[in-house]
Motif scaffolding. Sequence first.
Motif, mmCIF file in Angstrom:
data_model
loop_
_atom_site.group_PDB
_atom_site.id
_atom_site.type_symbol
_atom_site.label_atom_id
_atom_site.label_comp_id
_atom_site.label_asym_id
_atom_site.label_seq_id
_atom_site.Cartn_x
_atom_site.Cartn_y
_atom_site.Cartn_z
ATOM 1 N N GLY A 58 13.671 37.782 9.419
ATOM 2 C CA GLY A 58 15.035 37.915 8.526
ATOM 3 C C GLY A 58 16.144 36.633 8.667
ATOM 4 O O GLY A 58 16.985 36.995 8.547
ATOM 5 N N LEU A 59 16.069 35.909 9.808
ATOM 6 C CA LEU A 59 16.975 34.575 10.724
ATOM 7 C C LEU A 59 16.361 34.109 10.465
ATOM 8 O O LEU A 59 16.054 32.669 11.290
ATOM 9 C CB LEU A 59 16.567 35.305 12.605
ATOM 10 C CG LEU A 59 16.942 36.899 13.158
ATOM 11 C CD1 LEU A 59 17.029 36.817 14.428
ATOM 12 C CD2 LEU A 59 18.338 37.227 12.421
ATOM 13 N N TRP A 60 16.345 33.767 9.339
ATOM 14 C CA TRP A 60 16.022 32.796 8.672
ATOM 15 C C TRP A 60 16.622 31.486 9.087
ATOM 16 O O TRP A 60 15.998 30.251 9.379
ATOM 17 C CB TRP A 60 15.800 32.436 7.166
ATOM 18 C CG TRP A 60 16.661 32.713 6.269
ATOM 19 C CD1 TRP A 60 16.804 33.898 5.991
ATOM 20 C CD2 TRP A 60 17.948 31.683 5.999
ATOM 21 N NE1 TRP A 60 17.983 33.864 4.949
ATOM 22 C CE2 TRP A 60 18.658 32.907 4.930
ATOM 23 C CE3 TRP A 60 18.111 30.518 6.092
ATOM 24 C CZ2 TRP A 60 19.466 32.239 4.691
ATOM 25 C CZ3 TRP A 60 19.342 30.206 5.410
ATOM 26 C CH2 TRP A 60 20.030 31.160 4.666
ATOM 27 N N ARG A 61 17.761 31.608 9.494
ATOM 28 C CA ARG A 61 19.144 30.367 9.579
ATOM 29 C C ARG A 61 18.426 29.634 11.380
ATOM 30 O O ARG A 61 18.646 28.792 11.079
ATOM 31 C CB ARG A 61 20.442 30.941 9.276
ATOM 32 C CG ARG A 61 21.241 30.902 8.515
ATOM 33 C CD ARG A 61 22.868 30.772 8.366
ATOM 34 N NE ARG A 61 22.937 31.800 7.151
ATOM 35 C CZ ARG A 61 23.175 32.324 6.353
ATOM 36 N NH1 ARG A 61 22.933 33.403 6.750
ATOM 37 N NH2 ARG A 61 23.540 31.990 4.701
ATOM 38 N N LYS A 62 18.512 30.823 12.127
ATOM 39 C CA LYS A 62 18.111 31.261 13.694
ATOM 40 C C LYS A 62 16.531 30.008 13.703
ATOM 41 O O LYS A 62 16.477 29.460 14.255
ATOM 42 C CB LYS A 62 17.233 31.878 13.658
ATOM 43 C CG LYS A 62 17.444 32.082 15.408
ATOM 44 C CD LYS A 62 17.367 33.417 15.858
ATOM 45 C CE LYS A 62 17.439 33.820 17.806
ATOM 46 N NZ LYS A 62 17.278 34.932 18.341
ATOM 47 N N ALA A 63 15.632 30.435 12.694
ATOM 48 C CA ALA A 63 14.669 29.799 12.647
ATOM 49 C C ALA A 63 14.528 27.723 11.859
ATOM 50 O O ALA A 63 13.613 27.202 12.043
ATOM 51 C CB ALA A 63 13.649 29.736 11.773
ATOM 52 N N LYS A 64 16.660 27.749 11.645
ATOM 53 C CA LYS A 64 15.769 26.471 10.429
ATOM 54 C C LYS A 64 15.358 26.335 9.266
ATOM 55 O O LYS A 64 14.741 25.257 9.963
ATOM 56 C CB LYS A 64 16.410 25.702 12.103
ATOM 57 C CG LYS A 64 17.208 25.566 12.806
ATOM 58 C CD LYS A 64 17.505 24.352 13.999
ATOM 59 C CE LYS A 64 18.399 24.840 15.333
ATOM 60 N NZ LYS A 64 18.279 24.191 16.258
ATOM 61 N N ILE A 65 15.172 27.009 8.856
ATOM 62 C CA ILE A 65 14.460 26.773 7.720
ATOM 63 C C ILE A 65 15.502 27.171 6.791
ATOM 64 O O ILE A 65 15.738 28.358 6.717
ATOM 65 C CB ILE A 65 13.133 26.810 7.372
ATOM 66 C CG1 ILE A 65 13.553 29.112 7.945
ATOM 67 C CG2 ILE A 65 12.365 26.560 8.463
ATOM 68 C CD1 ILE A 65 11.688 29.516 8.112
ATOM 69 N N PRO A 66 15.393 27.055 5.018
ATOM 70 C CA PRO A 66 15.820 27.219 4.342
ATOM 71 C C PRO A 66 15.757 28.710 3.383
ATOM 72 O O PRO A 66 14.661 28.814 3.982
ATOM 73 C CB PRO A 66 15.607 25.891 3.389
ATOM 74 C CG PRO A 66 15.272 24.599 3.945
ATOM 75 C CD PRO A 66 14.135 25.086 5.163
ATOM 76 N N GLU A 67 16.635 29.351 3.193
ATOM 77 C CA GLU A 67 16.020 30.668 3.340
ATOM 78 C C GLU A 67 15.084 30.712 1.991
ATOM 79 O O GLU A 67 14.206 31.547 1.753
ATOM 80 C CB GLU A 67 17.274 31.356 2.661
ATOM 81 C CG GLU A 67 17.292 32.493 1.910
ATOM 82 C CD GLU A 67 18.207 33.165 1.543
ATOM 83 O OE1 GLU A 67 18.471 34.853 1.450
ATOM 84 O OE2 GLU A 67 19.425 32.796 0.741
ATOM 85 N N ALA A 68 14.814 29.697 1.165
ATOM 86 C CA ALA A 68 14.237 29.822 -0.025
ATOM 87 C C ALA A 68 12.648 29.261 0.675
ATOM 88 O O ALA A 68 11.719 29.883 0.162
ATOM 89 C CB ALA A 68 14.203 28.612 -0.971
ATOM 90 N N ASP A 69 12.860 28.543 1.264
ATOM 91 C CA ASP A 69 11.331 27.939 2.283
ATOM 92 C C ASP A 69 10.983 29.533 3.113
ATOM 93 O O ASP A 69 9.453 30.310 3.295
ATOM 94 C CB ASP A 69 11.059 26.957 3.379
ATOM 95 C CG ASP A 69 11.642 25.858 2.314
ATOM 96 O OD1 ASP A 69 11.514 25.318 1.412
ATOM 97 O OD2 ASP A 69 11.976 25.230 2.947
ATOM 98 N N TYR A 70 11.938 30.265 3.495
ATOM 99 C CA TYR A 70 11.629 32.172 4.601
ATOM 100 C C TYR A 70 11.357 32.666 3.149
ATOM 101 O O TYR A 70 9.595 33.251 3.694
ATOM 102 C CB TYR A 70 12.567 32.182 4.716
ATOM 103 C CG TYR A 70 12.658 33.616 6.065
ATOM 104 C CD1 TYR A 70 12.148 33.387 6.580
ATOM 105 C CD2 TYR A 70 12.642 34.333 4.686
ATOM 106 C CE1 TYR A 70 11.680 34.564 7.300
ATOM 107 C CE2 TYR A 70 12.086 36.118 5.573
ATOM 108 C CZ TYR A 70 12.073 36.022 6.433
ATOM 109 O OH TYR A 70 11.730 37.483 7.912
ATOM 110 N N THR A 71 11.670 32.856 2.168
ATOM 111 C CA THR A 71 11.016 33.209 0.898
ATOM 112 C C THR A 71 9.929 32.856 0.432
ATOM 113 O O THR A 71 8.798 33.928 0.264
ATOM 114 C CB THR A 71 11.925 33.277 -0.418
ATOM 115 O OG1 THR A 71 13.190 33.947 0.431
ATOM 116 C CG2 THR A 71 12.236 34.601 -1.400
ATOM 117 N N ALA A 72 9.809 31.382 0.269
ATOM 118 C CA ALA A 72 8.481 31.618 -0.267
ATOM 119 C C ALA A 72 7.124 31.615 0.717
ATOM 120 O O ALA A 72 5.716 31.979 0.449
ATOM 121 C CB ALA A 72 8.703 30.114 -0.398
ATOM 122 N N ALA A 73 6.561 31.726 2.285
ATOM 123 C CA ALA A 73 6.316 31.576 2.943
ATOM 124 C C ALA A 73 6.010 33.062 2.941
ATOM 125 O O ALA A 73 4.710 33.382 3.357
ATOM 126 C CB ALA A 73 7.178 31.595 4.636
#
Length: 188
Positions: free
Chosen positions: A151-166
């Motif tokens: 749930g820490l997509w910002r910390k992983a430095k990826i856009p939320e949309a990319d996190y959700t798509a992944a």
Amino acid sequence: MMQWGTRVAAALLVAGLVPAASAVAQPAAGGGTAALAKQLSTALAAQAAAGAPRFIAAEDPKDPARFVAAMVLPDLQLMLVSAAYKAPVLLRERVLTKKYQEAYQDLQAASVPEGKVVIEDLLANGLAVKPAKNQGPDVATLGGRTVTFDGLWRKAKIPEADYTAAFAAAEQEYTRLLGLLLAQAAVK
């Protein structure tokens, strides 16, 4: 402003990956993988002594050189790997003779890296876009990219949309692969 979990649930709902009732009630939970992971754990329950790892492997009908294998540690973790294998005849023999542990080890160690899929389902309870409180995250590697579903997509430095798509891609592939393993577990 919508909370993060609600936005993810809404995105999954719009994408048609989860039914409306579960998107609102459990935004952090995975879709169909929870039931499938439990079914696989149950199907393999008689395979080994209590607490011992259980293994299963199957051919992937999409590609004759590709296989899927899993190791289930009951109530702890489900580790799944899917990849092409340079000597498919050898792995096919392992599957046919039900030498699943050897097939799993071969896929983990000597498979073709391109297109390899690895899923670490903590607690063997299906993928979750964000772990429950005091629980570790699930992890998926698809297409050479590893995403930790914490749930820490910002910390992983990826856009939320990319996190959700992944997550959606991992959930879809995990569902397909669990289905192949369940079909193999049903073979007598």
